[in-house]
Design an enzyme around this catalytic site. Structure first.
Site, short mmCIF file in Angstrom:
data_model
loop_
_atom_site.label_atom_id
_atom_site.label_comp_id
_atom_site.label_asym_id
_atom_site.label_seq_id
_atom_site.Cartn_x
_atom_site.Cartn_y
_atom_site.Cartn_z
N GLY A 87 40.26 38.47 37.07
CA GLY A 87 39.87 39.38 38.14
C GLY A 87 39.32 40.69 37.62
N GLY A 88 38.73 40.66 36.44
CA GLY A 88 38.10 41.87 35.92
C GLY A 88 39.05 43.00 35.65
N SER B 72 39.98 34.00 32.16
CA SER B 72 39.04 35.10 32.19
C SER B 72 39.70 36.36 31.60
CB SER B 72 38.54 35.31 33.62
OG SER B 72 37.46 36.21 33.66
#
Length: 649
Positions: free
Chosen positions: A139-140, A215
């Site tokens: 989620g960055g 991620s």
């Protein structure tokens, strides 16, 4: 100085917002090409203290695992996937209530912050010492969540873990920019500490913790591992799984919301520098439709591990995007999850066990046969033993069965098999495949004017199974790995064709006798060595040979060059297999078979591998299989119990 030997060129990444999932970034290529492998190898040769470079192989996933309709939509979206559209492809693949048959505890606090919470999902029933999979969402650094209302994502990850016999843990962590580096490291440390202290209460093994980051979640995991290595602390986890993550900071600002824009601090924050120092096993992948940044980061990690001489599991996930790779978890698409299961199985911390040796019931041998076997003792040869058991077998064994002879399963003359089936059809039956012995250069599946070894498939078909008897190529004309090749060809043929004979391709049992057991063991070891999924339900190893040492053995097949034995030795890889095994030896076996049985048992115990065992009282190397199909059930009774247990799971 960059310790990995890789020169990095920074780039500015733009985060695209996402709810209940990951934010995917758009970028140009982040790194310049790594130094030539030849140069680093030459340098290592000149300085023996340097790590010796290796070349970790990238395995491509099986594209056919993705359902055709979903695959077509993923191709249409390509490298510009939409979160909502991707979720729509997979949402209907899950049951309405993911956890209806599982145990779940929500929002357990592991730290003082509001987002320091986790969920635990476990299989139902009384369980203990199960591997633990901790999923860290992306989620960055400033978005994403462990779960979302009216969505199965990312509840699907612990759901998948629990349905595969593990404990699934889903975590939230503090967001950037309010909590910049090293907040993620602090949260990962708190999570691991909580799990190690508490997970046994949920049936988990605190020594078998796997951190799985997606991620920027993978970045948090990598940063945590780097911090442990930097501080010289012992590893606390059994393995790490990186899905399309970010591991290397360069000389230009990147992820400023978390790492800041002061590039002078990046050497301290750079995970890759220390990841290569970690002994924790690593599995890393990137997806075909990932943004270039993730591909570049994957190769930066791979190249650094290669040059540091560190092994790593590497997967190129064909047909998938940055979102679909994790949205598919828990569905029929196991192009990512099967390799992860294989990695977890190989990386688990072994907990030694003490497999008991079961003694057969000697009263199962009829008194007359028992007396004659004792009289023969270890010197009981084929002819004398056949005379003891042939009268106990019907003259026309296949009168009420269907037999198909000499079916070709491969190109060689001896690549043939027989299939014996019950006369009355019905549901698909387990398949018992017998692999005869004969010192690698002799033996046969059947013989004229003799019931041996037709008695094996006769017994199988008479007991609710499909019986298969095979021949294979002889040594010394066909040396190692010819037996592995033939076993693979047999299993492949059965997987394709046995349904038409009433057999269940998911319930194939390989039963090897003597050097036939060696062929079965070598085949199972080769599956593990190549990190492939096992496709047999179980293996029965009867008085076999599994461990090569430092002196020549069975030179007609394995050769006399003992320096090649390390590669050809089945035992180290057998201990990594999850395929159920029943191993037996006979009272009047030659010493080498008893020693091989004990060597196998010790290795399995040390590796924490459960194995069924049987010490066959009153029997010899020949009688143990000549008795099959008679009223002497001292071996066949335990085999039937083994098959029933495995097929019931």
């Amino acid at each position: 100085m960059n310790r990995t030997g890789i020169s990095f060129v920074g780039v500015i990444w733009l985060m695209l917002a996402g709810c209940g999932g990951d934010a995917q970034e758009s970028t140009q290529s982040a790194f310049s090409p790594p130094p030539a492998q030849q140069t680093s190898q030459q340098a290592a040769s000149a300085n023996p203290s340097m790590p010796q470079p290796i070349e970790n192989q990238i395995v491509a996933s099986d594209l056919s695992e993705i359902p055709d309709q979903i695959a077509a939509e993923l191709v249409k979206m390509g490298s510009q996937p939409n979160i909502g559209a991707t979720q729509a492809l997979y949402t209907n693949q899950f049951p309405p209530n993911l956890f209806s048959r599982l145990n779940i505890a929500r929002d357990i606090s592991y730290g003082p912050a509001d987002r320091n919470v986790l969920d635990v999902v476990a299989p139902a029933g009384r369980i203990r010492n199960r591997p633990v999979v901790i999923f860290v969402h992306g989620g960055g650094f400033g978005g994403g969540s462990k779960s979302a209302n009216n969505s199965p994502f990312y509840d699907n990850v612990p759901y998948w873990a629990a349905n595969n016999g593990m404990i699934g843990v889903n975590v939230n962590y503090r967001y950037a920019p309010a909590n910049p580096w090293p907040a993620g490291i602090e949260d990962m440390r708190a999570i691991v500490a909580w799990v190690k202290e508490n997970i046994a209460d949920y049936g988990g093994n605190p020594s078998d913790i796997f951190l799985w980051g997606k991620s920027t979640g993978a970045s948090h995991v990598a940063d945590y591992m780097a911090d442990v290595a930097r501080k010289g602390e012992p590893d606390q986890i059994a393995g790490a799984i990186f899905n399309s993550g970010f591991y290397a900071l360069g000389d230009e600002p990147a992820w400023e919301n978390y790492y800041g824009n002061d590039v002078s601090r990046y050497p301290e924050m750079n995970a890759l520098t220390w990841l290569v120092e970690s002994n924790t096993p690593i599995f890393a992948n990137y997806a075909e439709f990932d943004a270039e940044m993730y591909r570049d980061q994957f190769y930066a990690l791979l190249n650094a591990m290669n040059q540091a001489g560190r092994t790593m599991d590497a997967l190129y996930l064909r047909g998938h995007s940055h979102f679909s790779e994790s949205y598919a978890i828990g569905t029929s698409d196991d192009s990512l999850t099967q390799p992860i299961l294989d990695f977890i199985r190989r990386s688990r911390t072994p907990e030694p066990v003490d497999n008991p040796v079961i003694t057969s019931d000697i009263s199962a041998i009829p008194q007359e046969q028992r007396d004659r076997l004792i009289q023969l003792g270890p010197q009981g040869g084929a002819r004398d033993t056949a005379a003891i058991y042939q009268p106990l077998l019907p003259q026309d064994m296949f009168a009420n069965l269907q037999v198909t002879r000499d079916i070709a399963y491969g190109p060689a003359e001896r690549n043939v098999l027989d299939v014996v089936t019950p006369a009355d059809g019905g549901q698909l039956l387990p398949v018992m495949v017998f692999v005869h012995g004969g010192g690698f250069g002799g033996g046969n599946k059947s013989a004229d004017n003799s019931p041996f070894y037709d008695n094996i498939p006769y017994w199988a078909a008479s007991n609710g199974m499909i019986g298969v008897n095979i021949n294979y190529r002889y040594a010394p004309e066909s040396t190692w790995p010819a037996g592995i090749e033939d076993m693979r060809a047999v299993v492949d043929w059965l997987r394709r064709n046995i349904v038409s004979y009433g057999g269940d391709p998911d319930k194939i049992f390989l039963w090897g006798k003597s050097t036939g057991a060696s062929h079965v063991a070598d085949y199972m070891a080769d599956i593990e060595k190549k990190r492939q999924s096992a496709v047999i339900a179980g293996a029965i190893l009867t008085s076999g040979f599994y461990a090569l040492g430092d002196e020549p053995a069975w030179e007609n097949y394995y050769g006399s060059d003992v320096s090649a034995y390390t590669e050809r030795n089945a035992l180290p890889w057998l201990t990594r297999s999850d395929t159920p095994i029943l191993a037996t030896y006979a009272e009047f076996d030659a010493d080498q078979y008893r020693e091989q049985f004990n060597t196998l048992l010790r290795a399995m115990n040390q590796a924490g591998r459960q194995v069924d065992t049987l010490y066959l009282r009153g029997h010899s190397h020949m009688s143990e299989t000549y008795a099959v199909g008679t009223r002497d059930t001292s071996l066949t009774g335990p085999i039937l119990d083994f098959v029933s247990k495995v097929t019931a799971d």
